[in-house]
Design an enzyme around this catalytic site. Structure first.
Site, PDB file in Angstrom:
ATOM      1  N   GLU A  72      -4.772   4.805   6.248  1.00 52.35           N
ATOM      2  CA  GLU A  72      -5.334   5.867   7.082  1.00 52.35           C
ATOM      3  C   GLU A  72      -6.384   5.249   8.004  1.00 52.35           C
ATOM      4  O   GLU A  72      -6.064   4.810   9.098  1.00 52.35           O
ATOM      5  CB  GLU A  72      -5.918   6.948   6.167  1.00 52.35           C
ATOM      6  CG  GLU A  72      -6.337   8.178   6.908  1.00 52.35           C
ATOM      7  CD  GLU A  72      -6.839   9.278   5.977  1.00 52.35           C
ATOM      8  OE1 GLU A  72      -6.743   9.150   4.752  1.00 52.35           O
ATOM      9  OE2 GLU A  72      -7.344  10.265   6.502  1.00 52.35           O
TER      10      GLU A  72
ATOM     11  N   ASP B 111      -1.545  11.046  -4.834  1.00 56.34           N
ATOM     12  CA  ASP B 111      -2.019  12.158  -5.655  1.00 56.34           C
ATOM     13  C   ASP B 111      -2.961  13.079  -4.908  1.00 56.34           C
ATOM     14  O   ASP B 111      -3.557  12.701  -3.898  1.00 56.34           O
ATOM     15  CB  ASP B 111      -2.800  11.611  -6.848  1.00 56.34           C
ATOM     16  CG  ASP B 111      -4.139  11.019  -6.417  1.00 56.34           C
ATOM     17  OD1 ASP B 111      -4.143  10.145  -5.519  1.00 56.34           O
ATOM     18  OD2 ASP B 111      -5.183  11.445  -6.939  1.00 56.34           O
TER      19      ASP B 111
ATOM     20  N   PHE C 163      -2.884  15.933   4.721  1.00 57.89           N
ATOM     21  CA  PHE C 163      -2.923  15.373   3.375  1.00 57.89           C
ATOM     22  C   PHE C 163      -1.541  15.451   2.719  1.00 57.89           C
ATOM     23  O   PHE C 163      -0.889  16.488   2.745  1.00 57.89           O
ATOM     24  CB  PHE C 163      -3.959  16.112   2.523  1.00 57.89           C
ATOM     25  CG  PHE C 163      -4.197  15.414   1.224  1.00 57.89           C
ATOM     26  CD1 PHE C 163      -5.001  14.288   1.168  1.00 57.89           C
ATOM     27  CD2 PHE C 163      -3.596  15.863   0.062  1.00 57.89           C
ATOM     28  CE1 PHE C 163      -5.194  13.622  -0.030  1.00 57.89           C
ATOM     29  CE2 PHE C 163      -3.786  15.198  -1.137  1.00 57.89           C
ATOM     30  CZ  PHE C 163      -4.584  14.077  -1.181  1.00 57.89           C
TER      31      PHE C 163
ATOM     32  N   GLU D 234       0.838  -1.199   0.000  1.00 61.03           N
ATOM     33  CA  GLU D 234       0.000   0.000   0.000  1.00 61.03           C
ATOM     34  C   GLU D 234       0.871   1.246   0.000  1.00 61.03           C
ATOM     35  O   GLU D 234       2.014   1.204   0.460  1.00 61.03           O
ATOM     36  CB  GLU D 234      -0.867   0.014   1.261  1.00 61.03           C
ATOM     37  CG  GLU D 234      -2.303  -0.419   1.045  1.00 61.03           C
ATOM     38  CD  GLU D 234      -3.163   0.630   0.351  1.00 61.03           C
ATOM     39  OE1 GLU D 234      -2.620   1.484  -0.395  1.00 61.03           O
ATOM     40  OE2 GLU D 234      -4.383   0.588   0.545  1.00 61.03           O
TER      41      GLU D 234
HETATM   42  P1  IMP Z   1      -7.998   4.261   4.143  1.00 63.17           P
HETATM   43  O1  IMP Z   1      -8.906   3.306   3.422  1.00 63.17           O
HETATM   44  O2  IMP Z   1      -8.754   5.305   4.933  1.00 63.17           O
HETATM   45  O3  IMP Z   1      -6.944   3.581   5.003  1.00 63.17           O
HETATM   46  O4  IMP Z   1      -7.277   5.144   3.049  1.00 63.17           O
HETATM   47  C1  IMP Z   1      -6.273   4.648   2.325  1.00 63.17           C
HETATM   48  C2  IMP Z   1      -6.273   5.157   0.892  1.00 63.17           C
HETATM   49  O5  IMP Z   1      -6.686   6.528   0.795  1.00 63.17           O
HETATM   50  C3  IMP Z   1      -4.851   5.105   0.410  1.00 63.17           C
HETATM   51  O6  IMP Z   1      -4.606   3.892  -0.260  1.00 63.17           O
HETATM   52  C4  IMP Z   1      -4.735   6.313  -0.484  1.00 63.17           C
HETATM   53  O7  IMP Z   1      -5.025   5.962  -1.809  1.00 63.17           O
HETATM   54  C5  IMP Z   1      -5.761   7.282   0.038  1.00 63.17           C
HETATM   55  N1  IMP Z   1      -5.148   8.310   0.923  1.00 63.17           N
HETATM   56  C6  IMP Z   1      -5.204   8.379   2.278  1.00 63.17           C
HETATM   57  N2  IMP Z   1      -4.550   9.459   2.756  1.00 63.17           N
HETATM   58  C7  IMP Z   1      -4.038  10.094   1.673  1.00 63.17           C
HETATM   59  C8  IMP Z   1      -3.238  11.291   1.524  1.00 63.17           C
HETATM   60  O8  IMP Z   1      -2.848  11.985   2.475  1.00 63.17           O
HETATM   61  N3  IMP Z   1      -2.897  11.613   0.241  1.00 63.17           N
HETATM   62  C9  IMP Z   1      -3.293  10.890  -0.838  1.00 63.17           C
HETATM   63  N4  IMP Z   1      -4.045   9.769  -0.744  1.00 63.17           N
HETATM   64  C10 IMP Z   1      -4.413   9.374   0.505  1.00 63.17           C
HETATM   65 MG    MG Z   2      -3.904   3.557  -2.025  1.00 58.31          MG
END
Ligand code: IMP
Ligand code: MG
Length: 182
Positions: free
Chosen positions: A106, A162, A155, A102
């Site tokens: 987050e 991206d 972010f 990954e």
């Molecule tokens: P989660 O499902 O909340 O853990 O989010 C994970 C996905 O969200 C990652 O694989 C990223 O593609 C996207 N993501 C989370 N935080 C960021 C960030 O700060 N910048 C860009 N993409 C993010």
């Molecule tokens: Mg991702």
């Protein structure tokens, strides 16, 4: 590394290309110790993990396979809370040593969807490697097996990540400037 502007938002350097390189090398060493001889299959989560996967896997000198899944939960700089699977699992993962790659974890929603689906295929083992983990307020850091860097809840973009499709090609990682700084 100087500032980067995407759609009127300003991002400043957070992690350099050299720091990333050092950490990727370290992770490659850990993976070699654990997986050499096991012929694992790496599953990189598109789009964000493509650069991390390319750099990491080129440092592994033991036989392994690489495949991709595509999932998406973000719109702009906000998680929608809904994870969509855009390209699913094609390989037979039963009895395989599987490692998810990954870019950033987050809330862990994306990872949960991926691990639930893989576990249904009864892999020999399943671990997760992510370049970044984000510390969310009032929430424990989502558990992963190996990570590159832990970052604050802001972010970021660059090195595969991206903002609205832009910035994936940046060699380092940049963070959105706190409001009111400029
Ligand atoms: P989660 O499902 O909340 O853990 O989010 C994970 C996905 O969200 C990652 O694989 C990223 O593609 C996207 N993501 C989370 N935080 C960021 C960030 O700060 N910048 C860009 N993409 C993010
Ligand atoms: Mg991702």
């Amino acid at each position: 590394m100087s500032y980067v502007k995407v759609h009127e938002r300003i991002f400043e350097p957070l992690i350099t290309k050299e720091q990333i390189g050092g950490r990727v090398e370290y992770l490659a060493g850990l993976l070699t110790a654990e997986y050499a001889g096991k012929r694992p299959i790496f599953l990189a989560v598109l789009n964000g993990a493509f650069i991390f996967a390319a750099d990491l896997l080129r440092q592994l000198q033991f036989p392994h396979e690489i495949s991709f899944v595509k999932m998406s939960s973000y719109q702009g700089t906000q998680s929608t809370g809904l994870v969509t699977e855009l390209i699913g699992f094609k390989e037979d993962l039963s009895n395989r040593h599987v490692i998810i790659l990954e870019d950033i974890v987050e809330t862990g929603r994306t990872l949960k969807l991926a691990t639930d689906q893989i576990n249904q295929m009864h892999p020999a083992s399943l671990k997760v490697v992510t370049l970044l983990v984000k510390k969310l307020k009032d929430q424990p850091v989502y558990p992963v097996d190996y990570f590159g860097f832990e970052i604050e809840d802001r972010f970021v973009l660059g090195y595969g990540l991206d903002y609205d499709g832009y910035g994936r090609n940046l060699a380092g990682i940049y963070v959105e400037q706190a409001k009111g700084v400029l």
